[in-house]
Design an enzyme around this catalytic site. Structure first.
Site, mmCIF file in Angstrom:
data_model
loop_
_atom_site.group_PDB
_atom_site.id
_atom_site.type_symbol
_atom_site.label_atom_id
_atom_site.label_comp_id
_atom_site.label_asym_id
_atom_site.label_seq_id
_atom_site.Cartn_x
_atom_site.Cartn_y
_atom_site.Cartn_z
ATOM 1 C CG HIS A 133 -1.662 -1.249 1.452
ATOM 2 N ND1 HIS A 133 -2.675 -1.648 0.622
ATOM 3 C CD2 HIS A 133 -1.549 -2.222 2.407
ATOM 4 C CE1 HIS A 133 -3.180 -2.809 1.051
ATOM 5 N NE2 HIS A 133 -2.509 -3.178 2.131
ATOM 6 C CB SER A 153 -0.359 0.392 -4.378
ATOM 7 O OG SER A 153 -0.982 0.448 -3.109
ATOM 8 C CB SER A 210 -4.363 0.769 -0.527
ATOM 9 O OG SER A 210 -3.331 0.276 -1.356
ATOM 10 C CG ASP A 242 0.666 -5.879 2.433
ATOM 11 O OD1 ASP A 242 -0.053 -6.862 2.692
ATOM 12 O OD2 ASP A 242 0.494 -4.757 2.953
ATOM 13 C CD GLU A 248 3.455 -5.220 6.500
ATOM 14 O OE1 GLU A 248 4.693 -5.339 6.449
ATOM 15 O OE2 GLU A 248 2.877 -4.422 7.257
ATOM 16 C CG ASN A 276 0.946 -11.536 9.667
ATOM 17 O OD1 ASN A 276 0.376 -10.452 9.747
ATOM 18 N ND2 ASN A 276 0.444 -12.638 10.208
ATOM 19 C CE LYS A 323 1.767 -6.916 9.583
ATOM 20 N NZ LYS A 323 0.385 -7.331 9.355
ATOM 21 C CG ASP A 381 -0.135 -3.943 10.882
ATOM 22 O OD1 ASP A 381 -1.310 -4.214 10.606
ATOM 23 O OD2 ASP A 381 0.691 -3.597 10.021
ATOM 24 C CG ASN A 382 -2.167 -8.285 11.790
ATOM 25 O OD1 ASN A 382 -1.244 -7.525 11.498
ATOM 26 N ND2 ASN A 382 -2.275 -9.492 11.292
ATOM 27 C CB CYS A 436 -7.828 -3.532 12.550
ATOM 28 S SG CYS A 436 -7.012 -4.214 11.081
ATOM 29 C CG HIS A 451 -4.339 -8.907 1.472
ATOM 30 N ND1 HIS A 451 -3.571 -7.820 1.849
ATOM 31 C CD2 HIS A 451 -4.012 -9.184 0.192
ATOM 32 C CE1 HIS A 451 -2.797 -7.477 0.822
ATOM 33 N NE2 HIS A 451 -3.036 -8.286 -0.183
ATOM 34 C CG HIS A 506 -3.006 -0.210 10.315
ATOM 35 N ND1 HIS A 506 -4.360 -0.308 10.142
ATOM 36 C CD2 HIS A 506 -2.558 -1.473 10.461
ATOM 37 C CE1 HIS A 506 -4.714 -1.571 10.188
ATOM 38 N NE2 HIS A 506 -3.641 -2.308 10.365
ATOM 39 C CB SER A 543 4.342 -3.280 10.445
ATOM 40 O OG SER A 543 3.240 -3.315 11.300
ATOM 41 C CD GLN A 562 8.041 -6.166 5.267
ATOM 42 O OE1 GLN A 562 9.103 -6.589 4.789
ATOM 43 N NE2 GLN A 562 6.868 -6.676 4.933
HETATM 44 P P1 NAI Z 1 -6.168 -14.647 11.669
HETATM 45 O O1 NAI Z 1 -5.892 -15.967 11.062
HETATM 46 O O2 NAI Z 1 -5.539 -14.275 12.969
HETATM 47 O O3 NAI Z 1 -7.755 -14.439 11.856
HETATM 48 C C1 NAI Z 1 -8.735 -14.831 10.946
HETATM 49 C C2 NAI Z 1 -9.851 -15.494 11.767
HETATM 50 O O4 NAI Z 1 -10.970 -15.748 10.913
HETATM 51 C C3 NAI Z 1 -9.431 -16.831 12.368
HETATM 52 O O5 NAI Z 1 -9.611 -16.813 13.778
HETATM 53 C C4 NAI Z 1 -10.338 -17.844 11.679
HETATM 54 O O6 NAI Z 1 -10.690 -18.916 12.549
HETATM 55 C C5 NAI Z 1 -11.543 -16.989 11.309
HETATM 56 N N1 NAI Z 1 -12.332 -17.534 10.198
HETATM 57 C C6 NAI Z 1 -11.923 -18.210 9.089
HETATM 58 N N2 NAI Z 1 -12.973 -18.559 8.318
HETATM 59 C C7 NAI Z 1 -14.076 -18.084 8.940
HETATM 60 C C8 NAI Z 1 -15.455 -18.122 8.631
HETATM 61 N N3 NAI Z 1 -15.920 -18.747 7.557
HETATM 62 N N4 NAI Z 1 -16.319 -17.512 9.498
HETATM 63 C C9 NAI Z 1 -15.875 -16.887 10.616
HETATM 64 N N5 NAI Z 1 -14.564 -16.827 10.965
HETATM 65 C C10 NAI Z 1 -13.681 -17.414 10.135
HETATM 66 O O7 NAI Z 1 -5.779 -13.579 10.554
HETATM 67 P P2 NAI Z 1 -5.600 -11.981 10.793
HETATM 68 O O8 NAI Z 1 -4.175 -11.696 11.058
HETATM 69 O O9 NAI Z 1 -6.645 -11.522 11.719
HETATM 70 O O10 NAI Z 1 -5.865 -11.449 9.300
HETATM 71 C C11 NAI Z 1 -7.146 -11.532 8.692
HETATM 72 C C12 NAI Z 1 -7.088 -10.898 7.299
HETATM 73 O O11 NAI Z 1 -6.822 -9.511 7.428
HETATM 74 C C13 NAI Z 1 -5.988 -11.446 6.398
HETATM 75 O O12 NAI Z 1 -6.456 -11.445 5.070
HETATM 76 C C14 NAI Z 1 -4.891 -10.425 6.545
HETATM 77 O O13 NAI Z 1 -3.989 -10.462 5.477
HETATM 78 C C15 NAI Z 1 -5.681 -9.157 6.639
HETATM 79 N N6 NAI Z 1 -5.065 -7.990 7.278
HETATM 80 C C16 NAI Z 1 -5.583 -6.771 6.933
HETATM 81 C C17 NAI Z 1 -5.108 -5.620 7.512
HETATM 82 C C18 NAI Z 1 -5.664 -4.305 7.107
HETATM 83 O O14 NAI Z 1 -5.108 -3.282 7.469
HETATM 84 N N7 NAI Z 1 -6.757 -4.245 6.386
HETATM 85 C C19 NAI Z 1 -4.038 -5.651 8.524
HETATM 86 C C20 NAI Z 1 -3.599 -6.982 8.851
HETATM 87 C C21 NAI Z 1 -4.108 -8.102 8.248
#
Ligand code: NAI
Length: 482
Positions: free
Chosen positions: A55, A78, A83, A143, A205, A230, A235, A239-240, A244, A350, A403, A411, A415
């Site tokens: 991003h 990006s 983003s 990322d 990332e 990650n 991180k 960050d997560n 968020c 993501h 963020h 984070s 990196q």
């Molecule tokens: P995580 O693996 O810690 O959490 C995802 C959760 O979703 C897990 O607990 C899992 O059991 C649950 N899950 C899976 N399928 C499901 C379903 N059908 N119904 C309900 N729950 C379900 O992963 P994390 O780190 O929380 O990341 C989640 C996403 O967010 C990833 O795609 C990651 O790349 C992205 N992300 C986005 C950020 C942003 O700024 N927008 C920042 C960091 C991560």
């Protein structure tokens, strides 16, 4: 004379505004600035050609200029079509010493609101190095794994001598990638193989990109070593979660300005991102309901005080829906058909496959209307509307600015240290996926304490011996979960 027009951004005249925000961000990014100082003489990234796909925000600008300060050459795109902050991209293209008429910065290919074709073109530009022996980078900073994916798919199809037919594409985006690779195969049947040959590694990332890396490792197709940034504690547990917690409601507020207090909000997924999102909405006074598939995370949510149930149970009762799972098909078109009038639907995971946008577009008689960029209403034939944010793509970056600097300093310090590890110690990292050594994780946290006025207690030698650690750390075993 080098080609100074080797970039593509929306508007170079935004560079001055971008530079002002970068300067403010630097103060909020003590980890990155301390690393710049520490490695100023050593120049550990001298000789590194880093392709970044992440991003293109103000915070990322501070990361890019840190890599440059450590000796790297950098090209950037990006990792999402919505983003980019155009003023940050302009400032990076112009550079700290250039002007819009005489840009002297880093080749960056990014603007807010790219088409899918433009997005993959930008990724290819960031991976294509005019003056490199292989035509490519020797390091990737990724990322979500799109830059890594393009290289791996390119190599795979060059080995096979052909790219799958466009008709086999599973989605519009897949078709665009296949199209691109058909073209490169026609131009140079060794482009990606040559390009991959010198890549020392990738630092990834995010959760979703890390999943892809482990998958490639399992099936034996991974071409170079990778550091899973990650899962550095500094991180994903910051960050997560806290990132968020800040940027989710920022996105919802800027998009809709609806009062969150008193509303019912559903958060799908209670991982690191889900935990931050649930807290963010509760902080505004929403009644938050969580859905989960994992009994451990479901139990955590329950003990944190949230109702945990299925989407079906609450689909017609909630006002705000947020997907945070990194999984696909979480909210389907048939679910959206059951929602309340003017329910808000957004994703912070993501990729855009958590919400079934393709299915929504196919509902007979449905009408899509743009309220403003990245905010659309979808009106069903019965007159009921729902509001979809960022067309199902991550709303905190599409509707707000992602963020804030302080959390990204953690984070991006991870990196930067991961880039130094892979670039300077190739012998210690055979092809595989690694996490950052714990002493570096603790170092990154330490770099952020002073700014918050934290006073750390010093472990006494007898105490250190009693709990079996060194006085200066690492303080926890590798399996400790924080
Ligand atoms: P995580 O693996 O810690 O959490 C995802 C959760 O979703 C897990 O607990 C899992 O059991 C649950 N899950 C899976 N399928 C499901 C379903 N059908 N119904 C309900 N729950 C379900 O992963 P994390 O780190 O929380 O990341 C989640 C996403 O967010 C990833 O795609 C990651 O790349 C992205 N992300 C986005 C950020 C942003 O700024 N927008 C920042 C960091 C991560």
């Amino acid at each position: 004379v080098e080609n100074r027009q080797d970039f593509k951004v929306a508007d170079l005249s935004l560079a001055e505004f971008g530079r002002k925000e970068i300067t403010l961000a630097e103060h909020e990014m003590p980890g990155l600035m301390a690393i710049r100082k520490e490695y100023a003489d050593a120049q550990p990234l001298a000789g590194a050609r880093v392709t970044g796909s992440l991003h293109m925000t103000v915070q990322t600008a501070v990361l890019i200029e840190t890599l440059v300060a450590l000796g790297a050459e950098v090209r950037w795109a990006s990792c999402n079509i919505f983003s980019t902050q155009d003023h940050a991209a302009a400032a990076i293209a112009v550079g700290p010493n250039g002007t819009p008429d005489d840009p002297q910065g880093v080749p960056v290919f990014a603007w807010k609101g790219e088409t899918l074709e433009e997005y993959w073109w930008c990724t290819e530009q960031a991976l294509t190095w005019p003056n490199s022996p292989t035509g490519g980078p020797n390091m990737i900073l990724d990322d979500g794994g799109d830059a890594t994916l393009l290289v791996h798919k390119g190599v795979e199809y060059e080995k096979a001598g052909k790219v799958p037919a466009l008709e086999t594409a599973e989605s519009d985006e897949h078709r665009v990638i296949l199209q691109l690779l058909h073209r490169t195969l026609g131009e140079n049947a060794q482009k990606w193989t040559q390009l991959a040959s010198e890549i020392r590694g990738v630092t990834e990332e995010t959760t979703t990109g890390v999943h892809r890396l482990y998958e490639m490792q399992r099936e034996g197709s991974l071409l170079f070593p990778a550091i899973n940034v990650n899962d550095a504690v500094t991180k994903s547990k910051f960050d997560n979660k806290y990132g968020c917690r800040h940027s989710l409601i920022d996105g919802i507020n800027r998009a809709t300005d609806v009062l969150i207090g008193g509303k019912t909000a559903v958060v799908c997924g209670y991982g690191d991102v889900g935990k931050g999102c649930a807290e963010s909405l509760r902080g505004q006074g929403a009644r938050v309901i969580v859905t989960e598939i994992d009994p451990i995370c479901a139990l955590q949510a329950a003990m944190d005080g949230y109702q945990v149930t299925t989407l079906d149970e609450v689909i017609d009762k909630a006002d705000i829906f947020v997907t945070t799972t990194g999984n696909k098909d979480i909210i389907m078109a048939s679910d959206m058909a059951k929602m309340k009038h003017q329910a808000i639907v957004g994703n912070i995971g993501h990729f855009d496959n958590e919400i079934d946008m393709a299915g929504l577009a196919k509902v007979p008689g449905i009408v899509k209307d743009e309220v403003k960029p990245q905010v659309h209403t979808w009106t069903f034939p019965d007159g009921k509307k729902i509001i979809v944010l960022s067309e199902g793509r991550l709303l905190n970056l599409g509707n707000a600015t992602g963020h804030p600097s302080f959390v990204m300093s953690n984070s991006f310090a991870d990196q930067t240290l991961a880039q130094i590890e892979l670039f300077t110690k190739p012998d210690e990292y055979p092809v595989g996926v690694y996490t950052l050594p714990k002493h570096l994780d603790e170092k990154v946290a330490r770099l952020h304490l002073d700014a918050l006025g934290v006073k750390l207690t010093k472990l006494r030698p007898e105490q250190a011996a009693y709990i079996g650690v060194e006085v200066d750390g690492p303080f926890k075993s590798d399996h400790y979960r924080y």
